[in-house]
Design a protein around this motif. Structure first.
Motif, PDB file in Angstrom:
ATOM      1  N   THR A   1      19.958  61.349  93.431  1.00 17.08           N
ATOM      2  CA  THR A   1      19.525  62.559  94.117  1.00 17.08           C
ATOM      3  C   THR A   1      18.473  62.145  95.130  1.00 17.08           C
ATOM      4  N   GLU A   2      17.854  63.095  95.742  1.00 17.13           N
ATOM      5  CA  GLU A   2      16.746  62.747  96.629  1.00 17.13           C
ATOM      6  C   GLU A   2      15.476  62.508  95.818  1.00 17.13           C
ATOM      7  N   ASN A   3      15.578  62.683  94.494  1.00 12.80           N
ATOM      8  CA  ASN A   3      14.415  62.501  93.645  1.00 12.80           C
ATOM      9  C   ASN A   3      14.564  61.201  92.853  1.00 12.80           C
ATOM     10  N   GLN A   4      14.296  61.266  91.550  1.00  8.29           N
ATOM     11  CA  GLN A   4      14.463  60.083  90.715  1.00  8.29           C
ATOM     12  C   GLN A   4      15.943  59.846  90.448  1.00  8.29           C
ATOM     13  N   THR A   5      16.250  58.618  90.053  1.00  7.94           N
ATOM     14  CA  THR A   5      17.617  58.320  89.629  1.00  7.94           C
ATOM     15  C   THR A   5      17.803  58.780  88.193  1.00  7.94           C
ATOM     16  N   VAL A   6      18.944  59.357  87.912  1.00  7.57           N
ATOM     17  CA  VAL A   6      19.288  59.709  86.542  1.00  7.57           C
ATOM     18  C   VAL A   6      20.417  58.788  86.099  1.00  7.57           C
ATOM     19  N   ASN A   7      20.186  58.082  84.984  1.00  9.87           N
ATOM     20  CA  ASN A   7      21.234  57.222  84.443  1.00  9.87           C
ATOM     21  C   ASN A   7      22.231  58.082  83.703  1.00  9.87           C
ATOM     22  N   SER A   8      23.391  58.243  84.292  1.00  9.49           N
ATOM     23  CA  SER A   8      24.375  59.145  83.738  1.00  9.49           C
ATOM     24  C   SER A   8      25.654  58.379  83.378  1.00  9.49           C
ATOM     25  N   LYS A   9      26.737  59.075  83.311  1.00  7.40           N
ATOM     26  CA  LYS A   9      27.968  58.480  82.792  1.00  7.40           C
ATOM     27  C   LYS A   9      29.160  58.875  83.663  1.00  7.40           C
ATOM     28  N   ASN A  10      30.021  57.902  83.900  1.00  4.22           N
ATOM     29  CA  ASN A  10      31.291  58.180  84.556  1.00  4.22           C
ATOM     30  C   ASN A  10      32.403  57.949  83.543  1.00  4.22           C
ATOM     31  N   ALA A  11      33.299  58.902  83.442  1.00  5.23           N
ATOM     32  CA  ALA A  11      34.458  58.753  82.562  1.00  5.23           C
ATOM     33  C   ALA A  11      35.707  59.122  83.349  1.00  5.23           C
ATOM     34  N   HIS A  12      36.680  58.255  83.340  1.00  2.71           N
ATOM     35  CA  HIS A  12      37.936  58.597  84.000  1.00  2.71           C
ATOM     36  C   HIS A  12      39.096  57.863  83.350  1.00  2.71           C
ATOM     37  N   ILE A  13      40.260  58.426  83.482  1.00  2.00           N
ATOM     38  CA  ILE A  13      41.470  57.781  82.977  1.00  2.00           C
ATOM     39  C   ILE A  13      42.468  57.672  84.119  1.00  2.00           C
ATOM     40  N   THR A  14      43.348  56.701  83.979  1.00  2.00           N
ATOM     41  CA  THR A  14      44.458  56.569  84.924  1.00  2.00           C
ATOM     42  C   THR A  14      45.747  56.554  84.121  1.00  2.00           C
ATOM     43  N   VAL A  15      46.648  57.449  84.468  1.00  2.00           N
ATOM     44  CA  VAL A  15      47.911  57.559  83.735  1.00  2.00           C
ATOM     45  C   VAL A  15      49.059  57.523  84.736  1.00  2.00           C
ATOM     46  N   SER A  16      50.231  57.268  84.225  1.00  5.19           N
ATOM     47  CA  SER A  16      51.414  57.281  85.108  1.00  5.19           C
ATOM     48  C   SER A  16      52.160  58.594  84.921  1.00  5.19           C
ATOM     49  N   GLU A  17      52.764  59.042  85.994  1.00  2.75           N
ATOM     50  CA  GLU A  17      53.560  60.267  85.901  1.00  2.75           C
ATOM     51  C   GLU A  17      54.689  60.098  84.898  1.00  2.75           C
ATOM     52  N   SER A  18      55.231  58.894  84.816  1.00  8.04           N
ATOM     53  CA  SER A  18      56.346  58.648  83.894  1.00  8.04           C
ATOM     54  C   SER A  18      55.946  58.963  82.450  1.00  8.04           C
ATOM     55  N   SER A  19      54.675  58.618  82.118  1.00  7.60           N
ATOM     56  CA  SER A  19      54.198  58.892  80.758  1.00  7.60           C
ATOM     57  C   SER A  19      54.179  60.383  80.477  1.00  7.60           C
ATOM     58  N   LEU A  20      53.739  61.142  81.468  1.00  7.60           N
ATOM     59  CA  LEU A  20      53.649  62.591  81.282  1.00  7.60           C
ATOM     60  C   LEU A  20      55.035  63.221  81.196  1.00  7.60           C
ATOM     61  N   ILE A  21      55.931  62.708  82.011  1.00  8.22           N
ATOM     62  CA  ILE A  21      57.302  63.233  82.002  1.00  8.22           C
ATOM     63  C   ILE A  21      57.964  62.930  80.661  1.00  8.22           C
ATOM     64  N   ALA A  22      57.671  61.734  80.131  1.00  8.63           N
ATOM     65  CA  ALA A  22      58.315  61.311  78.884  1.00  8.63           C
ATOM     66  C   ALA A  22      57.977  62.216  77.707  1.00  8.63           C
ATOM     67  N   VAL A  23      56.777  62.833  77.752  1.00  5.20           N
ATOM     68  CA  VAL A  23      56.379  63.706  76.630  1.00  5.20           C
ATOM     69  C   VAL A  23      56.431  65.179  77.045  1.00  5.20           C
ATOM     70  N   ASN A  24      57.057  65.448  78.191  1.00  6.34           N
ATOM     71  CA  ASN A  24      57.210  66.833  78.682  1.00  6.34           C
ATOM     72  C   ASN A  24      55.878  67.542  78.853  1.00  6.34           C
ATOM     73  N   PHE A  25      54.880  66.806  79.359  1.00  6.40           N
ATOM     74  CA  PHE A  25      53.576  67.446  79.577  1.00  6.40           C
ATOM     75  C   PHE A  25      53.564  68.072  80.970  1.00  6.40           C
ATOM     76  N   PRO A  26      53.262  69.375  81.070  1.00  5.36           N
ATOM     77  CA  PRO A  26      53.295  70.048  82.382  1.00  5.36           C
ATOM     78  C   PRO A  26      52.110  69.618  83.252  1.00  5.36           C
ATOM     79  N   TYR A  27      52.364  68.780  84.240  1.00  6.31           N
ATOM     80  CA  TYR A  27      51.263  68.250  85.056  1.00  6.31           C
ATOM     81  C   TYR A  27      51.356  68.714  86.502  1.00  6.31           C
ATOM     82  N   ARG A  28      52.364  69.502  86.834  1.00  2.00           N
ATOM     83  CA  ARG A  28      52.467  70.064  88.186  1.00  2.00           C
ATOM     84  C   ARG A  28      52.443  71.581  88.093  1.00  2.00           C
TER      85      ARG A  28
END
Lengths: 124, 197
Positions: free
Chosen positions: A49-76
């Motif tokens: 920020t424009e102030n002090q730094t805050v030590n925070s956390k980043n969380a993310h995942i990367t998946v393939s569309e094929s995986s979602l299609i394979a389990v019929n997960f509605p992603y669109r």
């Protein structure tokens, strides 16, 4: 379709699901819960920020569309666009501790068929 | 040569008193049932703040400008202090985390303004009335520069001004008895932190 592009898509799917770095990821939307394989990363993030730094956390995942299609997960959505905001995501960390997150942003690579999901902490 | 130890200057005394008053008042607000998470209040913290410590309030001295009325012994200074507020929040089934964090941040800034501008706190916790006036100059949310923070961290800053007489005499700013609680400034591994004894 070009053979090299097809090969790249298959490679991307393989790297995300069975290359050895994959984690079991549970996705929940409404009453539907599925388990897929993908890359799950949680690491330090300096919230600047424009102030002090805050030590925070980043969380993310990367998946393939094929995986979602394979389990019929509605992603669109109804417009056939990738839309996973609000989906609950849980996976185990290096110590086997499972945390639940909620999808804040989705970035789809529609060339390779991969989706990066930025996550936020979620508590019941 | 000066033949006395130089005492703490008015802007030092005021900065510390702002922290004490906020600590006591927030504790009292919790007792009264305020729907907030009790903030950790620090003095001049520059060590990065960990997400597990939030909400955090950090009281910082910014600058003094020679205001008026210079005499051989005294001058009136306009002292500027920054009060930083940091919050975060997870998403829950009923509220988005980013919204909840932002609301908590603005709520705390509003409470700080109300505490400092209440007439009971004009002289902070001093009995010596060397503070001439005070005002909240601005309240500002800082905009996040990144969106991939899982903790939904939000920060904001109040700029407050205290006009006070600065002297080279041994003005010690005797503490008043305005509060039932006693606030201690202790040195922690993260810097100086105000705590209720």
């Amino acid at each position: 379709m070009g053979k090299i592009l097809d090969l790249a898509r298959n490679m991307a799917n393989m790297i995300l699901t069975s290359f050895g770095f994959e984690s079991d990821i549970t996705l929940t939307k409404d009453d539907l819960t599925v388990i897929i394989q993908g890359l799950a990363l949680v690491h330090h993030l300096s919230f600047d920020t424009e102030n002090q730094t805050v030590n925070s956390k980043n969380a993310h995942i990367t998946v393939s569309e094929s995986s979602l299609i394979a389990v019929n997960f509605p992603y669109r959505n109804a417009k056939n666009e990738v839309f996973l905001r609000g989906v609950l995501v849980s996976f185990e960390d290096s110590n086997g501790i499972s945390k639940t997150y909620i999808v804040k942003e989705n970035f789809a690579d529609e060339t390779l068929g991969t989706i990066v999901l930025n996550l936020g902490l979620y508590v019941e | 040569m000066l033949n006395n130890l130089i005492p703490a200057q008015a802007f030092e005394l005021i900065r510390d008193a702002i922290g004490r008053v906020l600590t006591a008042e927030f504790a009292n607000q919790m007792t009264l049932g305020a729907a907030i998470i009790l903030p950790n209040i620090y003095l001049e913290r520059t060590c990065p703040i960990d997400k597990e410590e939030l909400p955090v309030i950090n009281v910082i001295y910014a600058e003094s400008q020679n205001y008026d009325e210079n005499t051989s012994f005294t001058s009136i200074f306009d002292n500027k202090f920054l009060i930083e507020v940091y919050t975060n929040s997870p998403t829950t089934p009923t509220t988005d985390g980013d919204k909840k964090s932002a609301l908590a941040n603005v709520k705390l800034m509003g409470m700080i303004r109300a505490i400092l501008m209440d007439h009971k706190n004009l002289y902070l916790d001093f009995t010596d009335k060397f503070i001439q006036s005070r005002k909240v100059q601005s309240i500002a949310r800082t905009q996040p520069r990144i969106s991939n923070d899982a903790e939904n961290t939000i920060s904001g800053t109040l700029e407050v001004h205290y006009v006070a007489e600065e002297t080279t005499e041994t003005e010690t700013g005797t503490l008043g008895i305005l509060f039932n609680t006693v606030v201690k400034l202790e040195n922690t591994e993260k810097g100086y932190k105000f705590t209720i004894i």
